[in-house]
Scaffold this motif. Structure first.
Motif, PDB file in Angstrom:
ATOM      1  N   LYS A   1       0.672  -1.238   0.122  1.00  0.00           N
ATOM      2  CA  LYS A   1       0.077  -0.139  -0.116  1.00  0.00           C
ATOM      3  C   LYS A   1       0.807   1.268   0.066  1.00  0.00           C
ATOM      4  O   LYS A   1       1.921   1.239   0.556  1.00  0.00           O
ATOM      5  CB  LYS A   1      -0.939   0.018   1.135  1.00  0.00           C
ATOM      6  N   LEU A   2       0.463   2.393  -0.512  1.00  0.00           N
ATOM      7  CA  LEU A   2       1.380   3.734  -0.742  1.00  0.00           C
ATOM      8  C   LEU A   2       1.746   3.916   0.646  1.00  0.00           C
ATOM      9  O   LEU A   2       2.759   4.339   0.619  1.00  0.00           O
ATOM     10  CB  LEU A   2       0.238   4.523  -1.436  1.00  0.00           C
ATOM     11  N   GLU A   3       0.857   4.165   1.739  1.00  0.00           N
ATOM     12  CA  GLU A   3       1.105   4.545   2.962  1.00  0.00           C
ATOM     13  C   GLU A   3       2.531   3.654   3.549  1.00  0.00           C
ATOM     14  O   GLU A   3       3.479   4.000   4.192  1.00  0.00           O
ATOM     15  CB  GLU A   3      -0.007   4.527   3.741  1.00  0.00           C
ATOM     16  N   ARG A   4       2.325   2.489   3.428  1.00  0.00           N
ATOM     17  CA  ARG A   4       3.350   1.545   3.793  1.00  0.00           C
ATOM     18  C   ARG A   4       4.564   1.696   3.081  1.00  0.00           C
ATOM     19  O   ARG A   4       5.600   1.540   3.747  1.00  0.00           O
ATOM     20  CB  ARG A   4       2.592  -0.219   3.645  1.00  0.00           C
ATOM     21  N   ALA A   5       4.517   1.761   1.688  1.00  0.00           N
ATOM     22  CA  ALA A   5       5.565   1.934   0.901  1.00  0.00           C
ATOM     23  C   ALA A   5       6.586   3.252   1.439  1.00  0.00           C
ATOM     24  O   ALA A   5       7.593   3.118   1.383  1.00  0.00           O
ATOM     25  CB  ALA A   5       5.007   1.924  -0.522  1.00  0.00           C
ATOM     26  N   VAL A   6       5.591   4.175   1.489  1.00  0.00           N
ATOM     27  CA  VAL A   6       6.356   5.535   2.137  1.00  0.00           C
ATOM     28  C   VAL A   6       6.931   5.417   3.517  1.00  0.00           C
ATOM     29  O   VAL A   6       8.069   5.539   3.690  1.00  0.00           O
ATOM     30  CB  VAL A   6       5.265   6.691   2.123  1.00  0.00           C
ATOM     31  N   ALA A   7       6.263   4.613   4.237  1.00  0.00           N
ATOM     32  CA  ALA A   7       6.932   4.381   5.800  1.00  0.00           C
ATOM     33  C   ALA A   7       8.219   3.759   5.791  1.00  0.00           C
ATOM     34  O   ALA A   7       9.235   3.740   6.271  1.00  0.00           O
ATOM     35  CB  ALA A   7       5.925   3.882   6.439  1.00  0.00           C
TER      36      ALA A   7
END
Length: 168
Positions: A40-46
């Protein structure tokens, strides 16, 4: 107009970003991209921010000749890994660019995930370095092209119970 290597099935529910001839190592960027594929985008950024801070590691699965073994690899199914900070910063910038594109298209950024991420080798910049005794060696960098496609996730369909299947 830039040509992308992939055309999504539903262009209205996806967004993309691309960087050409980026001055980052191809091998490190390829492994970093494969680590975030499907997230997911949020997880990838984190995850990328944690890689920059050396809290999480990027597993090296194909190019394992140089990187050593680290204790952070216990959670993953690989033995070799690194913290490619420059590659993580470049991919993080592309994800933020794609997220801004998604907000412009009025997509739900909480449902976005990395559908596809492609890394290709770009032409090398050839230089030379001068060595002892009048010799000259090649001094090249290995840049790459990076392409990111984000797509909205589908709604999760609950699995039917066994009694519902028996009635049919």
């Amino acid at each position: 107009m830039v040509k992308y290597a992939y055309k999504p099935e539903n262009a209205k529910k996806s967004c993309k970003a691309r960087g050409s001839s980026l001055r980052v190592h191809f091998k490190n960027t390829r492994e970093t991209a494969h680590a975030i594929r499907g997230m997911k985008l949020e997880r990838a950024v984190a995850y990328l921010k944690n890689v920059i801070a050396k809290k999480e590691i990027v597993p090296f699965r194909r190019f394992t000749g140089g990187p050593g073994k680290h204790s952070q690899m216990k959670n993953l199914k690989a033995t070799n890994g690194r913290w490619p900070q420059k590659s993580a910063k470049v991919i993080l910038g592309l994800l933020q660019n794609a997220q801004a594109s998604a907000e412009l298209k009025e997509l739900d950024t909480e449902k976005l995930f990395v559908k596809r991420i492609a890394v290709q080798q770009a032409p090398k910049t050839r230089r030379r370095t001068f060595r002892a005794h009048g010799r000259i060696n090649a001094y090249m960098c290995s840049p790459c092209h990076v392409e990111v496609h984000l797509s909205e996730g589908h709604a999760v369909v609950p699995k039917p119970s066994s009694s519902a299947l028996a009635r049919k």
